[in-house]
Every structure is written in C-alpha cells, then in structure tokens.
Design a protein around this motif. Structure first.
Motif, PDB file in Angstrom:
ATOM      1  N   LYS A   1       2.848   8.946   2.692  1.00 48.91           N
ATOM      2  CA  LYS A   1       3.415   7.621   2.438  1.00 48.91           C
ATOM      3  C   LYS A   1       2.602   6.830   1.409  1.00 48.91           C
ATOM      4  O   LYS A   1       2.952   5.702   1.066  1.00 48.91           O
ATOM      5  CB  LYS A   1       3.489   6.800   3.736  1.00 48.91           C
ATOM      6  N   GLY A   2       1.479   7.411   0.951  1.00 45.46           N
ATOM      7  CA  GLY A   2       0.637   6.727  -0.026  1.00 45.46           C
ATOM      8  C   GLY A   2      -0.219   5.637   0.588  1.00 45.46           C
ATOM      9  O   GLY A   2      -0.577   4.669  -0.086  1.00 45.46           O
ATOM     10  N   GLU A   3      -0.530   5.779   1.864  1.00 37.08           N
ATOM     11  CA  GLU A   3      -1.357   4.795   2.572  1.00 37.08           C
ATOM     12  C   GLU A   3      -2.562   5.483   3.191  1.00 37.08           C
ATOM     13  O   GLU A   3      -2.542   6.684   3.408  1.00 37.08           O
ATOM     14  CB  GLU A   3      -0.574   4.150   3.728  1.00 37.08           C
ATOM     15  N   SER A   4      -3.547   4.681   3.514  1.00 33.55           N
ATOM     16  CA  SER A   4      -4.651   5.207   4.315  1.00 33.55           C
ATOM     17  C   SER A   4      -4.235   5.081   5.783  1.00 33.55           C
ATOM     18  O   SER A   4      -3.302   4.346   6.119  1.00 33.55           O
ATOM     19  CB  SER A   4      -5.930   4.405   4.073  1.00 33.55           C
ATOM     20  N   LEU A   5      -4.925   5.791   6.624  1.00 34.79           N
ATOM     21  CA  LEU A   5      -4.634   5.694   8.057  1.00 34.79           C
ATOM     22  C   LEU A   5      -4.897   4.271   8.551  1.00 34.79           C
ATOM     23  O   LEU A   5      -4.132   3.735   9.352  1.00 34.79           O
ATOM     24  CB  LEU A   5      -5.470   6.712   8.830  1.00 34.79           C
ATOM     25  N   SER A   6      -5.927   3.643   8.040  1.00 33.86           N
ATOM     26  CA  SER A   6      -6.233   2.262   8.423  1.00 33.86           C
ATOM     27  C   SER A   6      -5.106   1.313   8.037  1.00 33.86           C
ATOM     28  O   SER A   6      -4.714   0.449   8.824  1.00 33.86           O
ATOM     29  CB  SER A   6      -7.529   1.793   7.762  1.00 33.86           C
ATOM     30  N   GLU A   7      -4.562   1.484   6.826  1.00 37.84           N
ATOM     31  CA  GLU A   7      -3.435   0.637   6.395  1.00 37.84           C
ATOM     32  C   GLU A   7      -2.218   0.851   7.286  1.00 37.84           C
ATOM     33  O   GLU A   7      -1.526  -0.102   7.659  1.00 37.84           O
ATOM     34  CB  GLU A   7      -3.051   0.952   4.945  1.00 37.84           C
ATOM     35  N   MET A   8      -1.966   2.112   7.630  1.00 33.46           N
ATOM     36  CA  MET A   8      -0.814   2.420   8.461  1.00 33.46           C
ATOM     37  C   MET A   8      -0.949   1.779   9.851  1.00 33.46           C
ATOM     38  O   MET A   8      -0.005   1.171  10.356  1.00 33.46           O
ATOM     39  CB  MET A   8      -0.658   3.937   8.596  1.00 33.46           C
ATOM     40  N   VAL A   9      -2.124   1.882  10.433  1.00 31.87           N
ATOM     41  CA  VAL A   9      -2.358   1.285  11.753  1.00 31.87           C
ATOM     42  C   VAL A   9      -2.258  -0.237  11.673  1.00 31.87           C
ATOM     43  O   VAL A   9      -1.626  -0.882  12.524  1.00 31.87           O
ATOM     44  CB  VAL A   9      -3.728   1.721  12.322  1.00 31.87           C
TER      45      VAL A   9
END
Length: 84
Positions: free
Chosen positions: A24-32
């Motif tokens: 999705k082009g995100e970091s895991l932190s951004e997703m959370v």
C-alpha cells in the motif's frame, strides 16, 4: 508529537502486515496509526441511536413499498411463530 508504542503480536501477523503495508506504500506504523484514527473518528461520529454507514448500506438493500409497515409484518411473524 510522535511517541513510541510497543505491541505484542504473533510474528506471522506482523510479517503479513508489513507486506500489506509495503504493497500500500505505507509503513506498518502509518497503517496502525491510520487504523486507530479510523476507529476513533468513526465511533465518535455516531451517537447512540444513529445508524452507522454499515447499517445504512444494509438498509438500501431491501426495497419495499412506501406504505410498508414493518411492525405489522413483525407482529404477524410473531403470531405465526408462537401460535397467537
């Protein structure tokens, strides 16, 4: 202000979530963080008694006549079920 959060999750879940976020082009932190924002805002927007978007969407599935009275149908179903 950014701060750290430590989560304990199943290793396989973390690996799959990292792959999903990367796709999705995100970091895991951004997703959370985005998920937390979503649940906080979506719950806060609806006071008790208001319909959520999910329920509103379900309401649109059933088409009935304008003179339809669900209470009559409910009472009839109860009478049939319970032999009243």
């Amino acid at each position: 202000m950014k701060t750290n959060l430590t989560l304990t999750l199943n290793k396989e879940v973390i690996e799959q979530a990292k792959k999903y976020a990367a796709n999705k082009g995100e970091s895991l932190s951004e997703m959370v963080e985005n998920y937390f924002k979503y649940i906080i805002h979506s719950k806060a927007e609806y006071e008790e008694g208001q319909l959520t978007p999910r329920v509103k969407k379900l309401r649109a599935v059933l088409k009935v006549d304008s003179d339809f009275n669900y209470k009559d149908v409910l009472n009839e179903a109860k009478s049939t079920k319970h032999g009243l």
